[in-house]
Design a protein around this motif. Structure first.
Motif, PDB file in Angstrom:
ATOM      1  N   ASP A 167       0.839  -1.196   0.000  1.00  0.00           N
ATOM      2  CA  ASP A 167       0.000   0.000   0.000  1.00  0.00           C
ATOM      3  C   ASP A 167       0.878   1.253   0.000  1.00  0.00           C
ATOM      4  O   ASP A 167       2.112   1.172   0.053  1.00  0.00           O
ATOM      5  CB  ASP A 167      -0.975  -0.015   1.178  1.00  0.00           C
ATOM      6  CG  ASP A 167      -0.274  -0.040   2.538  1.00  0.00           C
ATOM      7  OD1 ASP A 167       0.919   0.330   2.619  1.00  0.00           O
ATOM      8  OD2 ASP A 167      -0.919  -0.426   3.520  1.00  0.00           O
ATOM      9  N   GLU A 168       0.245   2.418  -0.038  1.00  0.00           N
ATOM     10  CA  GLU A 168       0.994   3.671  -0.142  1.00  0.00           C
ATOM     11  C   GLU A 168       1.903   3.889   1.068  1.00  0.00           C
ATOM     12  O   GLU A 168       3.008   4.399   0.943  1.00  0.00           O
ATOM     13  CB  GLU A 168       0.025   4.845  -0.295  1.00  0.00           C
ATOM     14  CG  GLU A 168      -0.654   4.916  -1.658  1.00  0.00           C
ATOM     15  CD  GLU A 168       0.361   5.049  -2.792  1.00  0.00           C
ATOM     16  OE1 GLU A 168       1.324   5.813  -2.643  1.00  0.00           O
ATOM     17  OE2 GLU A 168       0.174   4.374  -3.815  1.00  0.00           O
ATOM     18  N   GLY A 169       1.421   3.500   2.246  1.00  0.00           N
ATOM     19  CA  GLY A 169       2.245   3.662   3.440  1.00  0.00           C
ATOM     20  C   GLY A 169       3.524   2.849   3.368  1.00  0.00           C
ATOM     21  O   GLY A 169       4.610   3.339   3.700  1.00  0.00           O
ATOM     22  N   LEU A 170       3.412   1.592   2.943  1.00  0.00           N
ATOM     23  CA  LEU A 170       4.598   0.748   2.815  1.00  0.00           C
ATOM     24  C   LEU A 170       5.540   1.280   1.749  1.00  0.00           C
ATOM     25  O   LEU A 170       6.764   1.295   1.935  1.00  0.00           O
ATOM     26  CB  LEU A 170       4.201  -0.685   2.485  1.00  0.00           C
ATOM     27  CG  LEU A 170       3.622  -1.540   3.606  1.00  0.00           C
ATOM     28  CD1 LEU A 170       3.415  -2.961   3.114  1.00  0.00           C
ATOM     29  CD2 LEU A 170       4.513  -1.531   4.834  1.00  0.00           C
ATOM     30  N   LEU A 171       4.991   1.709   0.617  1.00  0.00           N
ATOM     31  CA  LEU A 171       5.839   2.235  -0.451  1.00  0.00           C
ATOM     32  C   LEU A 171       6.609   3.469   0.019  1.00  0.00           C
ATOM     33  O   LEU A 171       7.789   3.653  -0.323  1.00  0.00           O
ATOM     34  CB  LEU A 171       4.992   2.571  -1.678  1.00  0.00           C
ATOM     35  CG  LEU A 171       4.444   1.362  -2.454  1.00  0.00           C
ATOM     36  CD1 LEU A 171       3.450   1.812  -3.523  1.00  0.00           C
ATOM     37  CD2 LEU A 171       5.590   0.572  -3.089  1.00  0.00           C
ATOM     38  N   ILE A 196       4.354  -4.087   8.315  1.00  0.00           N
ATOM     39  CA  ILE A 196       3.981  -5.330   7.624  1.00  0.00           C
ATOM     40  C   ILE A 196       3.373  -6.330   8.607  1.00  0.00           C
ATOM     41  O   ILE A 196       2.481  -7.109   8.241  1.00  0.00           O
ATOM     42  CB  ILE A 196       5.161  -5.954   6.845  1.00  0.00           C
ATOM     43  CG1 ILE A 196       6.275  -6.422   7.779  1.00  0.00           C
ATOM     44  CG2 ILE A 196       5.702  -4.982   5.801  1.00  0.00           C
ATOM     45  CD1 ILE A 196       7.357  -7.233   7.063  1.00  0.00           C
ATOM     46  N   CYS A 197       3.822  -6.303   9.868  1.00  0.00           N
ATOM     47  CA  CYS A 197       3.204  -7.172  10.874  1.00  0.00           C
ATOM     48  C   CYS A 197       1.753  -6.773  11.120  1.00  0.00           C
ATOM     49  O   CYS A 197       0.883  -7.633  11.319  1.00  0.00           O
ATOM     50  CB  CYS A 197       4.000  -7.125  12.179  1.00  0.00           C
ATOM     51  SG  CYS A 197       5.571  -8.004  12.122  1.00  0.00           S
ATOM     52  N   GLU A 198       1.486  -5.467  11.113  1.00  0.00           N
ATOM     53  CA  GLU A 198       0.107  -5.009  11.283  1.00  0.00           C
ATOM     54  C   GLU A 198      -0.763  -5.472  10.127  1.00  0.00           C
ATOM     55  O   GLU A 198      -1.915  -5.908  10.326  1.00  0.00           O
ATOM     56  CB  GLU A 198       0.074  -3.483  11.391  1.00  0.00           C
ATOM     57  CG  GLU A 198      -1.330  -2.883  11.430  1.00  0.00           C
ATOM     58  CD  GLU A 198      -2.177  -3.391  12.578  1.00  0.00           C
ATOM     59  OE1 GLU A 198      -3.417  -3.451  12.419  1.00  0.00           O
ATOM     60  OE2 GLU A 198      -1.604  -3.737  13.643  1.00  0.00           O
ATOM     61  N   LEU A 199      -0.243  -5.425   8.908  1.00  0.00           N
ATOM     62  CA  LEU A 199      -0.995  -5.928   7.759  1.00  0.00           C
ATOM     63  C   LEU A 199      -1.239  -7.432   7.886  1.00  0.00           C
ATOM     64  O   LEU A 199      -2.332  -7.919   7.566  1.00  0.00           O
ATOM     65  CB  LEU A 199      -0.242  -5.622   6.461  1.00  0.00           C
ATOM     66  CG  LEU A 199      -0.209  -4.162   6.019  1.00  0.00           C
ATOM     67  CD1 LEU A 199       0.662  -4.007   4.782  1.00  0.00           C
ATOM     68  CD2 LEU A 199      -1.617  -3.652   5.737  1.00  0.00           C
ATOM     69  N   ASP A 200      -0.232  -8.164   8.350  1.00  0.00           N
ATOM     70  CA  ASP A 200      -0.401  -9.603   8.524  1.00  0.00           C
ATOM     71  C   ASP A 200      -1.400  -9.896   9.634  1.00  0.00           C
ATOM     72  O   ASP A 200      -2.201 -10.830   9.526  1.00  0.00           O
ATOM     73  CB  ASP A 200       0.952 -10.245   8.838  1.00  0.00           C
ATOM     74  CG  ASP A 200       0.891 -11.768   8.834  1.00  0.00           C
ATOM     75  OD1 ASP A 200       0.344 -12.341   7.874  1.00  0.00           O
ATOM     76  OD2 ASP A 200       1.398 -12.385   9.788  1.00  0.00           O
ATOM     77  N   LEU A 213      18.284   4.450   9.832  1.00  0.00           N
ATOM     78  CA  LEU A 213      17.991   3.157   9.213  1.00  0.00           C
ATOM     79  C   LEU A 213      17.322   2.211  10.206  1.00  0.00           C
ATOM     80  O   LEU A 213      16.378   1.492   9.850  1.00  0.00           O
ATOM     81  CB  LEU A 213      19.276   2.526   8.672  1.00  0.00           C
ATOM     82  CG  LEU A 213      19.833   3.096   7.376  1.00  0.00           C
ATOM     83  CD1 LEU A 213      21.204   2.495   7.073  1.00  0.00           C
ATOM     84  CD2 LEU A 213      18.879   2.831   6.209  1.00  0.00           C
ATOM     85  N   ALA A 214      17.794   2.195  11.436  1.00  0.00           N
ATOM     86  CA  ALA A 214      17.196   1.316  12.448  1.00  0.00           C
ATOM     87  C   ALA A 214      15.748   1.714  12.725  1.00  0.00           C
ATOM     88  O   ALA A 214      14.857   0.857  12.814  1.00  0.00           O
ATOM     89  CB  ALA A 214      18.017   1.357  13.731  1.00  0.00           C
ATOM     90  N   ALA A 215      15.498   3.025  12.842  1.00  0.00           N
ATOM     91  CA  ALA A 215      14.141   3.486  13.131  1.00  0.00           C
ATOM     92  C   ALA A 215      13.192   3.176  11.973  1.00  0.00           C
ATOM     93  O   ALA A 215      12.059   2.716  12.180  1.00  0.00           O
ATOM     94  CB  ALA A 215      14.157   4.993  13.407  1.00  0.00           C
ATOM     95  N   LEU A 216      13.645   3.432  10.751  1.00  0.00           N
ATOM     96  CA  LEU A 216      12.812   3.136   9.591  1.00  0.00           C
ATOM     97  C   LEU A 216      12.585   1.637   9.437  1.00  0.00           C
ATOM     98  O   LEU A 216      11.494   1.209   9.003  1.00  0.00           O
ATOM     99  CB  LEU A 216      13.447   3.715   8.325  1.00  0.00           C
ATOM    100  CG  LEU A 216      13.419   5.242   8.197  1.00  0.00           C
ATOM    101  CD1 LEU A 216      14.299   5.696   7.025  1.00  0.00           C
ATOM    102  CD2 LEU A 216      11.987   5.744   8.005  1.00  0.00           C
ATOM    103  N   SER A 217      13.596   0.833   9.780  1.00  0.00           N
ATOM    104  CA  SER A 217      13.433  -0.624   9.728  1.00  0.00           C
ATOM    105  C   SER A 217      12.358  -1.078  10.699  1.00  0.00           C
ATOM    106  O   SER A 217      11.505  -1.914  10.364  1.00  0.00           O
ATOM    107  CB  SER A 217      14.763  -1.315  10.045  1.00  0.00           C
ATOM    108  OG  SER A 217      15.752  -0.996   9.093  1.00  0.00           O
ATOM    109  N   HIS A 218      12.389  -0.539  11.925  1.00  0.00           N
ATOM    110  CA  HIS A 218      11.358  -0.874  12.903  1.00  0.00           C
ATOM    111  C   HIS A 218       9.977  -0.477  12.394  1.00  0.00           C
ATOM    112  O   HIS A 218       9.003  -1.220  12.559  1.00  0.00           O
ATOM    113  CB  HIS A 218      11.646  -0.164  14.219  1.00  0.00           C
ATOM    114  CG  HIS A 218      12.718  -0.827  15.017  1.00  0.00           C
ATOM    115  ND1 HIS A 218      13.011  -0.465  16.317  1.00  0.00           N
ATOM    116  CD2 HIS A 218      13.583  -1.827  14.709  1.00  0.00           C
ATOM    117  CE1 HIS A 218      14.005  -1.222  16.774  1.00  0.00           C
ATOM    118  NE2 HIS A 218      14.356  -2.048  15.816  1.00  0.00           N
ATOM    119  N   ALA A 219       9.907   0.711  11.779  1.00  0.00           N
ATOM    120  CA  ALA A 219       8.612   1.171  11.271  1.00  0.00           C
ATOM    121  C   ALA A 219       8.090   0.242  10.169  1.00  0.00           C
ATOM    122  O   ALA A 219       6.907  -0.123  10.150  1.00  0.00           O
ATOM    123  CB  ALA A 219       8.741   2.597  10.743  1.00  0.00           C
TER     124      ALA A 219
END
Length: 297
Positions: free
Chosen positions: A138-142, A174-178, A163-169
């Motif tokens: 979705d747009e948020g993930l992109l 994606i976990c929320e989508l799952d 990078l660490a903060a964006l990785s966590h986000a």
């Protein structure tokens, strides 16, 4: 692009023995950066758009398919990564790809240390990050993926924390989508069954019985049996045997280990007993199961 990365996938199936395990691009040293980001096109076109089955010990990955398609093998099961989808692959899951020529997107590789804080803070997130899953880009993930890609290419003073903060986000998103997708189906496996699967992977060569696993989980054998029946519809012993046979399938498909050696590694002292149990549960002999994979190779 790291020059050292060119040999990862073409070397994965070149030697007999256990399934190839790599940290990043065929190297066995520590993960060389906070994360790694590369284009599917840059990697796949070098290998005629086919990536041999392999797995990573200390790394999870997100494959974001912006345009194109890929046939995917995940622990021996076939799937498809479509245009506009992502695929999450946790550590130690065997995965291989055959991309449609010209496919484009990004592969984001995260060392387990990056996700450790998330998993420690939320057991539920840890459950999602313990198995492969697909989802829509979705747009948020992109947006997050674009920000990660830009930060990876940058040289800012706070590049690492960013990078660490964006990785966590991204991993949380994606976990929320799952989670949302799982809520539309019959509930997921209890957390104890996730721990059981990890214990089976660690102790299957020792021939543990259901009672041994129950003790390790600090529950009674009867309680473990009830958990398995509620979540899977089969007894604890049958569920555990299914996990063992799933690993047998992986070893048969992705290694050249003799059938007897695979049986020993899975806790069977008698190769004939292993073959009988495999045939009973899978409907074919270990050698017959392996044959199509050897033909393809």
């Amino acid at each position: 692009m790291d020059a050292g990365g060119k040999d990862l996938y073409e070397s994965c199936m070149s030697v007999p023995g256990p399934i190839p395990v790599f940290n990043l691009f065929g190297e066995t040293a520590a993960f060389p950066d906070v994360i790694h980001c590369e284009r599917i096109w840059d990697r796949a076109r070098l290998h005629d758009w086919a990536i041999s089955p392999h797995r990573h010990r200390e790394m999870m990955q997100v494959f974001a398919m912006r345009q194109g398609e890929a046939q995917v093998m995940l622990d021996g099961d076939a799937a498809c990564l479509h245009d506009g989808q992502f695929l999450f692959v946790p550590a130690l899951v065997v995965h291989g790809f055959r991309f449609r020529k010209g496919s484009e997107g990004l592969v984001l590789s995260f060392p387990l240390s990056v996700a450790a804080g998330l998993q420690a803070a939320s057991a539920e997130i840890g459950r999602h990050l313990s198995r492969p899953f697909f989802g829509a880009l979705d747009e948020g993930l992109l947006t997050l993926i674009g920000q990660l890609s830009d930060a990876f290419a940058g040289q800012g003073a706070y590049r690492g924390p960013l990078l660490a903060a964006l990785s966590h986000a991204l991993l949380t998103a994606i976990c929320e989508l799952d989670r949302a997708a799982s809520a539309e189906t019959v509930g997921g496996s209890p957390q104890r069954l996730q721990r059981l699967a990890a214990l089976v992977a660690a102790h299957m060569a020792e021939g543990w019985r259901p009672g041994d696993y129950a003790r390790a989980l600090a529950i009674t054998p009867g309680h473990l049996n009830r958990l398995c029946r509620e979540a899977t519809g089969v007894s604890a012993s049958r569920h555990i045997e299914g996990l063992v046979m799933a690993e047998a399938c992986r070893l048969l498909a992705f290694t050249q280990l003799p059938v007897a050696e695979i049986g020993y590694r899975l806790g069977f002292h008698d190769p004939a007993h292993f073959s009988r149990r495999f045939r009973l549960l899978r409907g074919t002999t270990p050698s017959a199961y392996r044959r199509p994979f050897m033909t393809v190779a």
